[in-house]
Design an enzyme around this catalytic site. Structure first.
Site, PDB file in Angstrom:
ATOM      1  N   ALA A  95       0.861  -1.198   0.000  1.00 60.36           N
ATOM      2  CA  ALA A  95       0.000   0.000   0.000  1.00 60.36           C
ATOM      3  C   ALA A  95       0.890   1.238   0.000  1.00 60.36           C
ATOM      4  O   ALA A  95       2.105   1.148  -0.197  1.00 60.36           O
ATOM      5  CB  ALA A  95      -0.919  -0.016   1.206  1.00 60.36           C
ATOM      6  N   ASN A  96       0.297   2.396   0.198  1.00 63.83           N
ATOM      7  CA  ASN A  96       1.078   3.632   0.284  1.00 63.83           C
ATOM      8  C   ASN A  96       0.436   4.564   1.304  1.00 63.83           C
ATOM      9  O   ASN A  96      -0.588   4.245   1.889  1.00 63.83           O
ATOM     10  CB  ASN A  96       1.192   4.287  -1.097  1.00 63.83           C
ATOM     11  CG  ASN A  96      -0.166   4.644  -1.655  1.00 63.83           C
ATOM     12  OD1 ASN A  96      -0.868   5.479  -1.099  1.00 63.83           O
ATOM     13  ND2 ASN A  96      -0.557   3.986  -2.733  1.00 63.83           N
ATOM     14  N   ARG A  97       1.050   5.722   1.502  1.00 63.41           N
ATOM     15  CA  ARG A  97       0.648   6.593   2.610  1.00 63.41           C
ATOM     16  C   ARG A  97      -0.509   7.540   2.296  1.00 63.41           C
ATOM     17  O   ARG A  97      -0.811   8.432   3.072  1.00 63.41           O
ATOM     18  CB  ARG A  97       1.836   7.447   3.053  1.00 63.41           C
ATOM     19  CG  ARG A  97       2.944   6.661   3.680  1.00 63.41           C
ATOM     20  CD  ARG A  97       4.040   7.609   4.136  1.00 63.41           C
ATOM     21  NE  ARG A  97       5.229   6.876   4.468  1.00 63.41           N
ATOM     22  CZ  ARG A  97       5.409   6.230   5.602  1.00 63.41           C
ATOM     23  NH1 ARG A  97       4.465   6.224   6.512  1.00 63.41           N
ATOM     24  NH2 ARG A  97       6.526   5.581   5.824  1.00 63.41           N
ATOM     25  N   SER A  98      -1.166   7.377   1.166  1.00 61.05           N
ATOM     26  CA  SER A  98      -2.264   8.303   0.839  1.00 61.05           C
ATOM     27  C   SER A  98      -3.386   8.198   1.868  1.00 61.05           C
ATOM     28  O   SER A  98      -3.809   7.105   2.235  1.00 61.05           O
ATOM     29  CB  SER A  98      -2.807   7.952  -0.548  1.00 61.05           C
ATOM     30  OG  SER A  98      -4.032   8.616  -0.752  1.00 61.05           O
ATOM     31  N   ALA A 117      -3.916   7.560  -5.152  1.00 60.64           N
ATOM     32  CA  ALA A 117      -2.515   7.138  -5.247  1.00 60.64           C
ATOM     33  C   ALA A 117      -2.548   5.646  -5.571  1.00 60.64           C
ATOM     34  O   ALA A 117      -2.533   4.802  -4.673  1.00 60.64           O
ATOM     35  CB  ALA A 117      -1.794   7.413  -3.938  1.00 60.64           C
TER      36      ALA A 117
END
Ligand code: CTP
Length: 400
Positions: A208-211, A274
């Site tokens: 995943a990512n930090r969005s 994102a």
């Protein structure tokens, strides 16, 4: 301008409740249907008889009124309207709303509604400024509740300060605004992607990512506030659904693409998500186990590019807006990205460490289109969203 609109007016227990009688009258003059819910405390200030007479409708006041439940349940009451207005909104009901309490009919309706909510606070100025109220307001604003007032002036106790409920005509104007009586995007369809995507490695783990989704959700809310019929396609976030939007929840990039295409046709698409560029090529059906050997090598496959797909789609929205999250050479990279992806505008933002953009409330953006770059001052993500929505409305109006 409010002809045919259904207003559910919740009157909570404050001295300003007397002004709500005039509010009912003003709303009816403009053609609105008004249904009222009175809290127990409100009945100390205005009577159900006067409220019922002015609204020409039955007055709702008890959650467990069996007749009312038979006639119209609280869920229907919460949804059979175009807008829910809380006037006056006491510190107490704002706190209950922020907490999600449902101890009586008024708060249950507020918890159960999926309609836009407008609150007209009224309270003593010290209560208004108290850290508890300030925090509650911030929670409610983040969830998309709109506010009108309070005004400054002499309060009921004779003290001077901010806390007086707005005048009925100001509340009427705020309702008209919220309902988009002058909405430039009325009749337009908008599509927004927001949040991160989760790409499964196995049933337990994912990439995943930090969005946080804050910017995308705020854009969806801002487009809906201007009257657009808005679909928000959202990856996993901790955010509440923005008021007035249809929300399609997804996890992976492939699901996001399918949901996005299912929402076409649209006049404008804003891709703020994102999206993970890659996904594990062959996610396991069983949890990967440590077997004492070397760590697993996870082969990756490229995800579909939703923005590029939309930009080249046969049902391409007439305006396609992308975002460019960059850590260096912001404008050059974003300008190249606009051409590569085939979108009309790119909103470029610097997400390098220390800017606090990811997950934070502020953003500094540059809007790049065929004409060049427009740099905006740093501002709250909500304000970026409102400005962008207005720019979109102007552009669609010009193209019309
Ligand atoms: N985007 C998309 N689908 C993808 C990747 C990105 O729709 N699979 C969209 C984003 O929503 C955003 C824009 O493309 O509007 C740019 O996203 P960004 O992550 O900055 O670009 P990438 O294509 O991932 O390029 P790079 O990672 O090489 O900078």
């Amino acid at each position: 301008m409010l002809a045919g609109k259904r207003v559910l007016l919740i009157i909570s227990g404050g001295i300003a409740a007397y002004k709500s009688l005039d509010l009912i009258r003003r709303l009816r003059e403009r053609g609105a249907e008004v249904r009222c819910v009175l809290t127990r405390a409100a009945k100390e200030f205005v009577t159900p008889l006067s409220v019922g007479t002015l609204s020409k409708s039955r007055v709702y006041d008890e959650l467990f009124d069996l007749t009312a439940e038979h006639e119209i349940g609280h869920i229907r009451l919460a949804r059979d309207c175009d807008v829910v207005v809380v006037a006056p909104a006491t510190a107490n009901i704002l706190a209950a709303m922020a907490q999600g309490l449902a101890g009586d009919l008024a708060t249950t309706v507020l918890l159960a509604t999926d309609r836009p909510v407008l609150a007209a606070p009224a309270m003593n100025h010290v209560m208004w400024a108290s850290p508890a109220t300030v925090a509650n307001l911030s929670v409610l604003r983040d969830r998309g509740v709109s506010f009108v007032g309070p005004e400054s002036g002499e309060l009921a106790e004779g003290e001077i300060g901010t806390g007086r409920m707005s005048e009925p005509l100001a509340i009427v104007a705020a309702i008209e605004n919220l309902l988009g009586a002058n909405a430039p995007l009325r009749g337009r369809r908008a599509l927004v992607t927001s949040g991160p995507t989760y790409e499964p490695i196995d049933p337990v783990r994912y990439i995943a990512n930090r969005s946080s989704g804050k910017q995308g959700h705020a854009i969806a809310a801002a487009l809906a506030a201007l009257g657009a019929e808005t679909t928000l396609v959202s990856g996993p976030t901790r955010l509440a659904d923005p008021a007035g939007c249809r929300v399609l929840r997804v996890e992976t990039a492939q699901q996001m693409l399918a949901a996005t295409l299912s929402a076409l046709p649209a006049d404008v698409a804003v891709c703020a998500a994102a999206v993970a560029d890659w996904r594990p090529a062959a996610p396991g059906n069983a949890k990967l186990k440590k077997d004492g050997g070397a760590p697993p090598q996870i082969a990756l496959a490229e995800n579909p590019d939703i923005l590029a797909t939309l930009s080249r789609h046969k049902q391409r929205p007439s305006l396609v807006v992308g975002f460019a999250a960059e850590t260096d050479d912001l404008i050059a990279h974003a300008t190249a990205k606009r051409l590569r992806k085939g979108c009309d505008w790119i909103v470029a933002n610097d997400v390098s460490t220390g800017t606090g953009t990811f997950g934070g409330d502020d953003n500094r953006v540059h809007v790049i289109d065929a004409a060049g770059t427009e740099s905006w001052d740093p501002m709250k993500k909500d304000e970026v969203a409102r400005r962008l929505a207005r720019r979109i409305a102007d552009r669609l109006a010009g193209a019309a």
